[in-house]
Scaffold this motif. Structure first.
Motif, PDB file in Angstrom:
ATOM      1  N   ALA A  32       0.820  -1.210   0.000  1.00 37.35           N
ATOM      2  CA  ALA A  32       0.000   0.000   0.000  1.00 37.35           C
ATOM      3  C   ALA A  32       0.856   1.262   0.000  1.00 37.35           C
ATOM      4  O   ALA A  32       0.360   2.344  -0.343  1.00 37.35           O
ATOM      5  CB  ALA A  32      -0.931   0.009   1.211  1.00 37.35           C
ATOM      6  N   SER A  81      -5.985   5.472  -5.583  1.00 38.50           N
ATOM      7  CA  SER A  81      -5.722   4.579  -6.717  1.00 38.50           C
ATOM      8  C   SER A  81      -4.810   3.422  -6.344  1.00 38.50           C
ATOM      9  O   SER A  81      -4.696   2.455  -7.099  1.00 38.50           O
ATOM     10  CB  SER A  81      -5.082   5.366  -7.864  1.00 38.50           C
ATOM     11  N   GLY A  82      -4.147   3.520  -5.174  1.00 40.65           N
ATOM     12  CA  GLY A  82      -3.184   2.502  -4.778  1.00 40.65           C
ATOM     13  C   GLY A  82      -1.754   2.924  -5.017  1.00 40.65           C
ATOM     14  O   GLY A  82      -0.807   2.239  -4.596  1.00 40.65           O
ATOM     15  N   PRO A 140      -1.600   0.927  -8.784  1.00 41.79           N
ATOM     16  CA  PRO A 140      -1.194   0.400  -7.473  1.00 41.79           C
ATOM     17  C   PRO A 140       0.266  -0.036  -7.430  1.00 41.79           C
ATOM     18  O   PRO A 140       0.775  -0.649  -8.374  1.00 41.79           O
ATOM     19  CB  PRO A 140      -2.137  -0.808  -7.303  1.00 41.79           C
TER      20      PRO A 140
END
Length: 363
Positions: free
Chosen positions: A6, A253-254, A200
């Motif tokens: 993340a 959006s990651g 991501p």
């Protein structure tokens, strides 16, 4: 490792990079974390998308003579034990500049960055020469540059042809596969043009002068007014430093975004390659000159002079290339002198230690 993904962990699981594995194995009790804020008094790190925590740094990093580029910066991955950093993990990329002042120093802007958004307003802030400087630092540091032209709405309102004119002035960069996007930083639909670089696990840094619209763009990407924004002066479209320190922010959006304060001075470090600054075409022309040591002045068979006289090479761009070439060469000489002095001091230190050992014996 899922929580680390993340905040941009570059591996699907444990690292498949030998240098990373070796560094982690040396500290079996430590856990990976990412530097998300850098202050004069220390660092804040995160081990996922949750709250960042302040940590102590290694004592040697606080020494005045410790090279600043070897200290952690926002984006760096570190190993933490308890509430202290115990190691800096190898960098995959680093954006640096020469620090202000006569003495040679490097300043690290951000580390482990996949893409750098070079943000420039379509107002009095627009400056192709400054964009070239950013490209030189970004590409030489191992990151992909994307030129982001903001304030498209204001530009069109003031002059319907302003955007086309700006794009035309950057045509040489576009020909070298530098992505260029013109957006309204306040409009999420317009900002969607940047989505391909915000997937991501990716890390993006915003660089540009104060007032270019970096904080506005950050707020739009976050979907919230998190970053303070300010008005710009009408005379030169420059703004005050609404961003006062570097920080890494997870996006919806990651991807991860690093916002930076505006930079007025962009000095090379001496490690750059001019071809990376959008001058690959000029470097290629120089290789076609009749003489290998051609200075591109009055020598016969000069391909660079021929391109200038034929109108195929922009004189202003070429003049900036020469200016940057001299700056890079000057910085490279200073860097070489610093490394030589350091190596000489190390040799002298060993010699002194040997003399002391011979006289007093080893302890």
């Amino acid at each position: 490792m899922n929580p680390l993904r993340a905040i941009g962990w570059p591996f699907e699981g444990p690292p498949d990079d030998a240098a990373w594995r070796q560094a982690i194995a040396a500290h079996p009790q430590a856990r990976p974390a990412r530097v998300v804020e850098q202050h004069r008094s220390g660092y804040a790190v995160a081990e996922g998308s949750g709250q960042a925590v302040k940590v102590d740094s290694l004592p040697e990093w606080q020494r005045p003579k410790f090279p600043p580029e070897q200290r952690p910066a926002v984006g760096d991955w570190v190993l933490v034990e308890g509430s202290a950093i115990v190691a800096l993990l190898p960098r995959r990329s680093a954006i640096k500049r020469g620090a202000a002042g006569e003495h040679y120093k490097q300043q690290l802007i951000a580390a482990n960055v996949d893409t750098a958004f070079v943000v420039c307003g379509l107002d009095a802030d627009f400056n192709p020469r400054r964009i070239e400087r950013y490209l030189l630092l970004v590409r030489s540091g191992g990151s992909e540059p994307v030129v982001v032209l903001t304030k498209i709405d204001r530009a069109i309102e003031a002059d319907a042809g302003a955007v086309d004119a700006a794009m035309a002035s950057l045509v040489d960069l576009a020909a070298q596969d530098v992505a260029i996007r013109a957006i309204n930083a306040k409009d999420r639909d317009s900002v969607a043009a940047l989505d391909p670089w915000l997937q991501p696990g990716r890390t993006v840094v915003l660089v540009g002068s104060s007032g270019a619209g970096k904080s506005t763009l950050t707020n739009t990407l976050l979907g919230a007014e998190r970053m303070k924004t300010g008005e710009v002066r009408e005379s030169d479209s420059r703004g005050r430093h609404t961003t006062t320190y570097r920080s890494l922010i997870p996006l919806p959006s990651g991807a991860c975004l690093i916002d930076t304060p505006g930079m007025r001075e962009l000095k090379p470090t001496g490690e750059e390659d001019l071809a990376e600054g959008g001058f690959a075409d000029i470097e290629a022309l120089a290789e076609q000159c009749k003489f290998r040591d051609c200075r591109h002045q009055k020598e016969p068979g000069c391909a660079v002079r021929a391109a200038l006289e034929a109108g195929k090479l922009d004189p202003d761009r070429y003049a900036h290339y020469l200016k940057l070439r001299d700056e890079v060469a000057g910085a490279a000489n200073k860097l070489a002198s610093r490394l030589a002095q350091k190596a000489n001091a190390k040799v002298q230190g060993k010699a002194l230690n040997k003399r002391l050992d011979d006289k007093y014996g080893k302890h």
